[in-house]
Design an enzyme around this catalytic site. Structure first.
Site, PDB file in Angstrom:
ATOM      1  N   ARG A 286      18.882  58.974  61.725  1.00 28.13           N
ATOM      2  CA  ARG A 286      19.431  60.283  62.635  1.00 28.13           C
ATOM      3  C   ARG A 286      20.178  60.038  63.815  1.00 28.13           C
ATOM      4  NH1 ARG A 286      19.188  62.663  57.912  1.00 28.13           N
ATOM      5  NH2 ARG A 286      17.378  63.904  57.622  1.00 28.13           N
TER       6      ARG A 286
ATOM      7  N   ASN B 272      24.834  59.200  56.884  1.00 30.93           N
ATOM      8  CA  ASN B 272      25.127  60.492  56.973  1.00 30.93           C
ATOM      9  C   ASN B 272      24.711  60.908  58.361  1.00 30.93           C
ATOM     10  OD1 ASN B 272      22.541  60.535  56.284  1.00 30.93           O
ATOM     11  ND2 ASN B 272      22.427  62.591  55.373  1.00 30.93           N
TER      12      ASN B 272
ATOM     13  N   ASP C 142      13.843  57.114  51.155  1.00 32.74           N
ATOM     14  CA  ASP C 142      14.509  58.411  51.776  1.00 32.74           C
ATOM     15  C   ASP C 142      13.942  59.065  52.633  1.00 32.74           C
ATOM     16  OD1 ASP C 142      16.451  60.175  51.653  1.00 32.74           O
ATOM     17  OD2 ASP C 142      16.074  60.932  49.721  1.00 32.74           O
TER      18      ASP C 142
ATOM     19  N   GLY D 294      14.186  67.174  52.418  1.00 27.38           N
ATOM     20  CA  GLY D 294      14.086  65.668  52.779  1.00 27.38           C
ATOM     21  C   GLY D 294      12.676  65.733  53.317  1.00 27.38           C
TER      22      GLY D 294
HETATM   23  O1  DOR Z   1      16.428  65.221  50.505  1.00 29.03           O
HETATM   24  C1  DOR Z   1      17.381  64.361  51.125  1.00 29.03           C
HETATM   25  N1  DOR Z   1      17.550  64.389  52.403  1.00 29.03           N
HETATM   26  N2  DOR Z   1      18.195  63.812  50.336  1.00 29.03           N
HETATM   27  C2  DOR Z   1      19.527  63.411  50.659  1.00 29.03           C
HETATM   28  O2  DOR Z   1      20.118  63.093  49.857  1.00 29.03           O
HETATM   29  C3  DOR Z   1      19.636  63.506  52.208  1.00 29.03           C
HETATM   30  C4  DOR Z   1      18.534  63.372  52.917  1.00 29.03           C
HETATM   31  C5  DOR Z   1      18.811  63.993  54.227  1.00 29.03           C
HETATM   32  O3  DOR Z   1      19.781  63.291  54.950  1.00 29.03           O
HETATM   33  O4  DOR Z   1      18.025  64.794  54.990  1.00 29.03           O
HETATM   34 ZN    ZN Z   2      20.226  61.036  48.632  1.00 31.34          ZN
END
Ligand code: DOR
Ligand code: ZN
EC number: 3.5.2.3
Length: 430
Positions: free
Chosen positions: A61, A91, A304, A323
Site C-alpha cells: 500500500r 496497484n 494476497d 481483500g
Molecule cells: O481481494 C483482493 N484485494 N484482490 C485483489 O486482486 C486486489 C486486492 C487489493 O489490492 O486489495
Molecule cells: Zn488479484
C-alpha cells in the site's frame, strides 16, 4: 565477525535435532553438537527449521494508502510471519508502472531491512489494460523487476497479454495474471452459486477465472513464455493447469491460505471481512485446491495480503473493498489445511512457501537448502505452538483478518535474514 548458534532445531522437521552455526550471515556448520565460544545462542529446541518464506503476492500500500499499511509495517508483519522476501504488488497510488516508483519501493524496503522487498511492476500503464508499461526500464532499474502484474485487474485484452508475454520472455521475467474476464464479472460481489443467490448478491462465476487461465496457458505456449497464475480459486482452474502442465506449458500458479481454508458458507454472516477477489468459492473448490497444492499442480502459497482501512470494511457488503490480511496467518493456515490432514510434510511446506516461489521469481539467494555455505535465511517454527488471532495485535496498520478469535496451530518463533534475526518471540526487530 558475528556468530550465532541455533541450538537443537530440526531442519525440515526431519531427523534428530542439530545445531546450526551461522557466521557472517552464512551457515558455517550443521552438526549434532557444535560448540562455539562467544557465539550468541538461539535456543531452538523443539523447533522446525525451514528456509525463510517467499511471498509472491503482497499489497504493501505504499505509496498512496499509508493509512492502511506501509513498507515498514508490512515488513514487520512479513518477518513475524516467517517471510524473508515479499513481492509488493503494483496497484499503489501512483501505480508502480515506471522505474521511479519501483525504485522507491525497493529502496524503502532496503532501508527498513526486515525482509527483501521486491517491487512488482505493472504490466500496463495505470493498470488500465491498454498500453504496455515500460517493462524493460523497470527490469533494468536498480529494483531489477522480474515479476509484472496488473493484479487487482486482469490483463483482459488478448493482444496486450500476448505482447506482455513476448516482452517478459525477452527479459527473463514473468507475467503474474489476475485471471478474471471483466465482462463476466460486472457488478460481481461474491462467488456465483447458492450462497450468493440466497443473499441476492451478483455472482463472480468460476468460468470468469477459468476461461482466462485457459486462454493465457495457450498464449504462453504459443509465445514460449512463462506465465504465473495469481490466487487460483476454483477446481476448474486446477484442471486447466493440470492439462496445460501435462502438455509442457511453462505455467506456475499460487493459491492463497484463505482459498485453502474458507468457503462461501462464510457469506451468511454478511461480514465484508470475507469479501475478497477472487471470492471465497465452495467447500469442494477448497478441497480441490488443497489436493492440487499437494500434487504440485498448484506450485505455491501466496498470501494476497490486502490491508484495508476500517471504513472500507465496516460498511455494507457492496461498498466494501475486497481483500484480507495474510502475512502473519499464512503458515498457521497452511499447517491447519495441509500439514494436520497429512497432505504436506514440513519438506512440502518448505517447497510451497519458499523454494517454489523463489524459483518462480528467479531469486538466487532465497528458498535455499539448509546446508553449509548457504545463507542463513530461515524461519524457525514451533509445530506445537498455538495462538489466537487478534486483528488489533497484528503488525499491520489495518486489522481486516477473517481469522479473528480463531485458535491456529504453528507459531513462527524466529525469522532470520542472512543471519540477522528480523523477528523473535513474536516481536519484529526494529
Ligand atoms: O481481494 C483482493 N484485494 N484482490 C485483489 O486482486 C486486489 C486486492 C487489493 O489490492 O486489495
Ligand atoms: Zn488479484
Amino acid at each position: 565477525m558475528s556468530t550465532l548458534l541455533i541450538r537443537g532445531a530440526r531442519p525440515y522437521g526431519e531427523g534428530g535435532p542439530v545445531d546450526i552455526l551461522v557466521r557472517d550471515g552464512v551457515i558455517a556448520e550443521v552438526a549434532g553438537r557444535v560448540d562455539a565460544d562467544g557465539a550468541e545462542v538461539l535456543d531452538a529446541g523443539g523447533l522446525v527449521a525451514l528456509p525463510g518464506f517467499v511471498d509472491l503476492h503482497t499489497h504493501l500500500r505504499e505509496p498512496g494508502r499509508e493509512d492502511t499499511e506501509t513498507i515498514e509495517t508490512g515488513s514487520r508483519a512479513a518477518a513475524l510471519g516467517g517471510y524473508t522476501a515479499v513481492f509488493a504488488m503494483a496497484n499503489t497510488d501512483p501505480v508502480a508502472d515506471n522505474a521511479v516508483v519501483v525504485e522507491h519501493v525497493w529502496r524503502r524496503g532496503r532501508e527498513v531491512g526486515l525482509v527483501d522487498v521486491h517491487p512488482v511492476g505493472a504490466v500496463t500503464v495505470g493498470l488500465r489494460g491498454e498500453r504496455l508499461a515500460e517493462l524493460g526500464t523497470m527490469a533494468r532499474s536498480a529494483a531489477g523487476v522480474r515479476v509484472f502484474s496488473d493484479d487487482g485487474h486482469c490483463v483482459a485484452d488478448p493482444l496486450v497479454m500476448r505482447r506482455a508475454l513476448e516482452y517478459t520472455k525477452a527479459l527473463d521475467a514473468v507475467v503474474a495474471q489476475h485471471a478474471e474476464e471483466p465482462r463476466l464479472t460486472v457488478g460481481a460481489q461474491a462467488h456465483e452459486g447458492e450462497a450468493a443467490a440466497r443473499l441476492g448478491l451478483a455472482g463472480w462465476p468460476a468460468v470468469a477465472e477459468e476461461s482466462i487461465v485457459a486462454r493465457d496457458c495457450l498464449l504462453a505456449r504459443h509465445v514460449g513464455a512463462r506465465l504465473h497464475v495469481c490466487h487460483v480459486s476454483t477446481e476448474g482452474t486446477a484442471d486447466v493447469l493440470r492439462w496445460a502442465k501435462a502438455r509442457g506449458t511453462r505455467v506456475s500458479a499460487e493459491v492463497t491460505p484463505h482459498h485453502l481454508l474458507l468457503d462461501d458458507s462464510r457469506l451468511s454472516g454478511y461480514d465484508p471481512v470475507n469479501k475478497v477477489n477472487p471470492p471465497l468459492r465452495t467447500g469442494s473448490d477448497a478441497a480441490a485446491l488443497r489436493a492440487a497444492l499437494a500434487e504440485g499442480v498448484v506450485d505455491c502459497v501466496a498470501t494476497d495480503h490486502a490491508p484495508h482501512a476500517a471504513q472500507d470494511k465496516d460498511c455494507e457488503w457492496s461498498a466494501a473493498r475486497p481483500g484480507m490480511l495474510g502475512l502473519q496467518t499464512a503458515l498457521p493456515i497452511v499447517v491447519r489445511t495441509m500439514v494436520e490432514p497429512g497432505l504436506l510434510d514440513w519438506r512440502g511446506v518448505a517447497r510451497v512457501m519458499s523454494e517454489r516461489p523463489a524459483e518462480i521469481a528467479g531469486l538466487p539467494d532465497q528458498g535455499r537448502p539448509i546446508a553449509v555455505g548457504e545463507p542463513a535465511t530461515l524461519a524457525l517454527v514451533d509445530p506445537a505452538g498455538r495462538w489466537t488471532v487478534r486483528g488489533a495485535d497484528l503488525a499491520s496498520i489495518a486489522a481486516n483478518t477473517p481469522y479473528e478469535g480463531m485458535e491456529l496451530p504453528g507459531t513462527v518463533v524466529a525469522t532470520l535474514l542472512r543471519g540477522t534475526p528480523t523477528a523473535r518471540d513474536g516481536k519484529a526487530a526494529s
